[in-house]
Design a protein around this motif. Structure first.
Motif, PDB file in Angstrom:
ATOM      1  N   UNK A  29       1.281  -4.519  -5.733  1.00 15.14           N
ATOM      2  CA  UNK A  29       2.135  -3.528  -5.061  1.00 15.14           C
ATOM      3  C   UNK A  29       1.296  -2.397  -4.479  1.00 15.14           C
ATOM      4  N   UNK A  30       0.291  -1.941  -5.236  1.00 18.49           N
ATOM      5  CA  UNK A  30      -0.625  -0.921  -4.723  1.00 18.49           C
ATOM      6  C   UNK A  30      -1.353  -1.436  -3.483  1.00 18.49           C
ATOM      7  N   UNK A  31      -1.852  -2.669  -3.568  1.00 17.79           N
ATOM      8  CA  UNK A  31      -2.602  -3.237  -2.444  1.00 17.79           C
ATOM      9  C   UNK A  31      -1.723  -3.376  -1.201  1.00 17.79           C
ATOM     10  N   UNK A  32      -0.467  -3.780  -1.389  1.00 18.34           N
ATOM     11  CA  UNK A  32       0.442  -3.920  -0.245  1.00 18.34           C
ATOM     12  C   UNK A  32       0.704  -2.565   0.405  1.00 18.34           C
ATOM     13  N   UNK A  33       0.874  -1.526  -0.417  1.00 19.87           N
ATOM     14  CA  UNK A  33       1.113  -0.181   0.125  1.00 19.87           C
ATOM     15  C   UNK A  33      -0.122   0.334   0.861  1.00 19.87           C
ATOM     16  N   UNK A  34      -1.300   0.095   0.286  1.00 15.72           N
ATOM     17  CA  UNK A  34      -2.552   0.477   0.962  1.00 15.72           C
ATOM     18  C   UNK A  34      -2.616  -0.202   2.327  1.00 15.72           C
ATOM     19  N   UNK A  35      -2.165  -1.453   2.394  1.00 17.92           N
ATOM     20  CA  UNK A  35      -2.186  -2.195   3.647  1.00 17.92           C
ATOM     21  C   UNK A  35      -1.356  -1.573   4.750  1.00 17.92           C
ATOM     22  N   UNK A  36      -0.371  -0.779   4.372  1.00 16.00           N
ATOM     23  CA  UNK A  36       0.483  -0.122   5.366  1.00 16.00           C
ATOM     24  C   UNK A  36      -0.032   1.246   5.794  1.00 16.00           C
ATOM     25  N   UNK A  37      -1.133   1.673   5.200  1.00 20.36           N
ATOM     26  CA  UNK A  37      -1.693   2.992   5.523  1.00 20.36           C
ATOM     27  C   UNK A  37      -2.450   2.986   6.845  1.00 20.36           C
ATOM     28  N   UNK A  38      -2.757   1.813   7.367  1.00 16.52           N
ATOM     29  CA  UNK A  38      -3.424   1.726   8.670  1.00 16.52           C
ATOM     30  C   UNK A  38      -4.892   2.091   8.635  1.00 16.52           C
ATOM     31  N   UNK A  39      -5.537   1.882   7.504  1.00 13.00           N
ATOM     32  CA  UNK A  39      -6.962   2.200   7.395  1.00 13.00           C
ATOM     33  C   UNK A  39      -7.805   1.228   8.206  1.00 13.00           C
ATOM     34  N   UNK A  54      -6.408   2.356 -10.049  1.00 10.73           N
ATOM     35  CA  UNK A  54      -5.962   1.002  -9.718  1.00 10.73           C
ATOM     36  C   UNK A  54      -5.933   0.725  -8.218  1.00 10.73           C
ATOM     37  N   UNK A  55      -5.771   1.769  -7.393  1.00 11.81           N
ATOM     38  CA  UNK A  55      -5.731   1.552  -5.941  1.00 11.81           C
ATOM     39  C   UNK A  55      -7.114   1.556  -5.303  1.00 11.81           C
ATOM     40  N   UNK A 188      14.614  -1.155  -4.852  1.00 14.66           N
ATOM     41  CA  UNK A 188      14.243  -1.338  -6.252  1.00 14.66           C
ATOM     42  C   UNK A 188      12.791  -1.763  -6.418  1.00 14.66           C
ATOM     43  N   UNK A 189      12.293  -2.569  -5.495  1.00 17.83           N
ATOM     44  CA  UNK A 189      10.943  -3.119  -5.639  1.00 17.83           C
ATOM     45  C   UNK A 189       9.829  -2.152  -5.246  1.00 17.83           C
ATOM     46  N   UNK A 190      10.158  -1.066  -4.533  1.00 22.91           N
ATOM     47  CA  UNK A 190       9.129  -0.080  -4.232  1.00 22.91           C
ATOM     48  C   UNK A 190       9.683   1.130  -3.483  1.00 22.91           C
ATOM     49  N   UNK A 191       8.916   2.214  -3.596  1.00 18.10           N
ATOM     50  CA  UNK A 191       9.138   3.430  -2.816  1.00 18.10           C
ATOM     51  C   UNK A 191       7.879   3.662  -1.993  1.00 18.10           C
ATOM     52  N   UNK A 192       8.045   3.869  -0.684  1.00 19.29           N
ATOM     53  CA  UNK A 192       6.894   4.165   0.168  1.00 19.29           C
ATOM     54  C   UNK A 192       7.339   5.058   1.312  1.00 19.29           C
TER      55      UNK A 192
END
Length: 199
Positions: A29-39, A54-55, A188-192
Motif C-alpha cells: 500500500x505504501x509502494x502504491x501511494x509512492x507511485x502516485x507521487x509522480x517522482x 517502511x516507505x 476502506x482500502x486507503x486514504x490518499x
C-alpha cells in the motif's frame, strides 16, 4: 509545544518495537501511494514522520540511485527500528520535528507523509513547514493504508466530518498552508490526498 511533542514521542516510543509486526501487510500500500507521487529519477523526497521507514525503499526505487531520500521522525525509537530493519540503505534518517526541518527552502521535489497529519500537534504549522521545503509545483502525499471510516471503526468510533482529513476540512487547511489539493481518495482500502505546492 514541548508537552504536545512529548505526548507524540511517548505514544510512538511505546509502540516502536512492535510497529512493523502490528502492520505487516502495509508495504504494498505504501509502494502504491509512492507511485502516485509522480517522482522522477534524481528527485529529492522526504518521508515526513517516517516511523520505521517502511516507505523508504519505495521512495528510493522511485528516485533512483541519483536521487535524494530523507526520512524524518520525532521519535528516536522509531528511527532505531528503521536502522534495525536496514532501511537506512534507502535513505538518510533524521531525528527532526517536521514543523522545524533542517532543510533549506525549496530543497525538495516532494513529501510523502503516512499517517502524519493526525499526529501533528499543530497541523497548520507542520503543513506550512512542508510547503517551505518543497519547490513550487512539487507534491505532497498524505497517506494512510486504510480510509477514515475504517480507521475510526478500528478505534471504536464513527467517522466524523470534524476529522482533519475530511475533504471539506483538508482542502482549506492545505490552501492556507501553501498547497492545492489535486486528488482525494478516501475508501476502506486507503486514504490518499495529493496536493501541489502553490507558486
Amino acid at each position: 509545544m514541548a508537552d504536545d511533542h512529548t505526548h507524540v514521542q511517548d505514544f510512538f516510543s511505546a509502540r516502536a518495537a512492535d510497529w512493523d509486526r502490528r502492520f505487516p501487510d502495509d508495504g504494498p500500500a505504501h509502494a502504491a501511494a509512492v507511485g502516485e507521487l509522480g517522482l522522477r529519477p534524481g528527485d529529492a523526497v522526504l518521508d515526513a514522520g517516517c516511523g520505521t521507514g517502511r516507505a523508504l525503499p519505495a521512495l528510493r526505487n522511485a528516485v533512483g540511485p541519483g536521487g535524494t531520500v530523507l526520512g524524518a521522525d520525532l521519535t528516536g525509537e522509531m528511527l532505531d527500528e528503521a536502522l534495525r530493519a536496514g532501511r537506512e540503505a534507502s535513505g538518510t534518517l533524521l531525528l527532526a520535528d517536521v514543523a522545524r526541518l533542517p532543510l533549506r527552502a525549496g530543497a525538495l521535489d516532494a513529501v510523502f507523509a503516512a499517517g502524519l497529519i493526525s499526529h501533528l500537534p499543530h497541523p497548520g504549522q507542520g503543513l506550512s513547514e512542508l510547503a517551505r521545503v518543497v519547490r513550487p509545483g512539487g507534491r505532497l502525499a498524505l497517506f494512510h493504508p486504510i480510509g477514515r471510516a475504517a480507521l475510526a471503526a478500528r478505534h471504536g468510533r464513527a467517522s466524523s466530518d470534524d476529522d482533519l482529513r475530511a475533504e471539506p476540512r483538508l482542502t482549506p487547511l492545505l490552501a492556507d498552508t501553501g498547497w492545492r489539493l489535486d486528488a482525494y481518495t478516501d475508501k476502506d482500502s486507503r486514504f490518499l490526498a495529493l496536493a501541489v505546492r502553490a507558486g
